[in-house]
Design an enzyme around this catalytic site. Structure first.
Site, PDB file in Angstrom:
ATOM      1  CE  LYS A 131      -1.078   1.466   3.856  1.00 32.95           C
ATOM      2  NZ  LYS A 131      -0.352   2.898   3.926  1.00 32.95           N
ATOM      3  CG  ASP A 151      -3.206   1.573   6.609  1.00 35.87           C
ATOM      4  OD1 ASP A 151      -3.890   2.572   6.421  1.00 35.87           O
ATOM      5  OD2 ASP A 151      -1.905   1.766   6.872  1.00 35.87           O
TER       6      ASP A 151
END
Length: 291
Positions: A12, A132
């Site tokens: 990410k 996240d």
């Protein structure tokens, strides 16, 4: 033969990260353009009498296999349990600002939902694993706001390539947030459509990662990494991802990104360096059956 499958856990990358406030409970409010890279960990699994985890791969050293691993924490969210034998193949550095643990946890949720033909755990449960996890579970380029729960789609991005660099230093996230001078900063403007790489690079250059300055103060080597990335031919933007210490360079051409990664790896053999495309909307590539 037991049903088996494999899930991809891509890195990410926070192309932007604006810290816009802090809640009474201490959680920070963020506004971030998140994308995923074509490099990451892989989680393989098959149904088994009980859940167990082994870790392999080039970045396996030091990764726990007990209940502290986010993969096993994710597995425990299913009620009733989906017992499986899991193998995590680690390619991403840990605690590096690119969501390795969260992406692994999201891969586990995706994998066990597939193997057990189950619905995914609730968003509240996902957030308890980490802020996240919901965005990693989605796997698309998204605008992420709030504490990670407010996800909104963005228009299709032009082709871009990343060079990711981690110098191998620990930058604890809580310490970075504590060192942040201002915690009420402006959010991003509306994200427009971009006709080409030049347009998005110009827009991104006007945005920020508010955690970059405090992270650089704690780990000055980040300055060295950013300067080395910015000096590479074809690099349109060099910035830190997340709370660090991984930094990225953005490139409009794959050949330029590959050349930059090769040059940096030769110059700094102790750094983790890789080139990868920015992934588009391709949820089918996040999981596949292997039998």
């Amino acid at each position: 033969m037991s049903k088996t499958a494999e899930a991809f856990a891509p890195a990410k990358v926070n192309l932007t990260l604006h810290v816009t406030g802090q809640r009474a409970d201490g959680y920070h409010l963020l506004d971030s353009l998140v994308v995923f890279a074509g490099v990451g960990d892989r989680l393989r699994g098959q149904l088994a009498p009980e859940t167990r985890l082994r870790v392999t791969g080039p970045r396996a050293a030091g990764v726990p296999t007990d209940g502290s691993n986010l993969v096993l924490k994710a597995a425990r969210l299913f009620r009733p349990e989906v017992p499986a034998s899991l193998t995590l193949e680690k390619h991403l550095p840990a605690a590096a600002g690119i969501g390795g643990g969260s992406s692994d946890a999201a891969a586990c949720l995706r994998l066990l939902a597939h193997l057990g033909t189950r619905a995914l755990p609730s968003e509240a449960d996902q957030l308890r694993l980490g802020a996240d996890v919901p965005v990693c579970l989605a796997g698309d380029p998204l605008r992420m706001a709030g504490i990670g729960e407010a996800l909104s789609p963005v228009l299709e991005l032009p082709p871009l390539w990343l060079v990711l660099v981690n110098p191998g230093v620990d930058v604890p996230t809580p310490a970075v947030f504590r060192a942040l001078t201002s915690k009420t900063n402006p959010p991003m403007p509306d994200i427009p459509s971009f006709r080409d790489a030049k347009a998005i690079l110009a827009w991104l250059a006007a945005q920020r990662n508010d955690l970059e300055a405090p992270a650089r103060a704690q780990a000055p080597v980040i300055d060295t990494v950013l300067a080395a990335l910015a000096a590479q031919r074809g690099c349109g933007l060099a910035r830190m991802s997340g709370s660090g210490a991984t930094c990225f360079g953005l490139f409009a051409m794959a050949a330029a990104a590959d050349a930059a990664a090769g040059a940096l790896a030769r110059a700094q053999p102790d750094w983790w360096v890789t080139a990868a495309p920015v992934l588009g909307r391709a949820p089918d590539q996040l999981i596949r059956a292997t039998t």
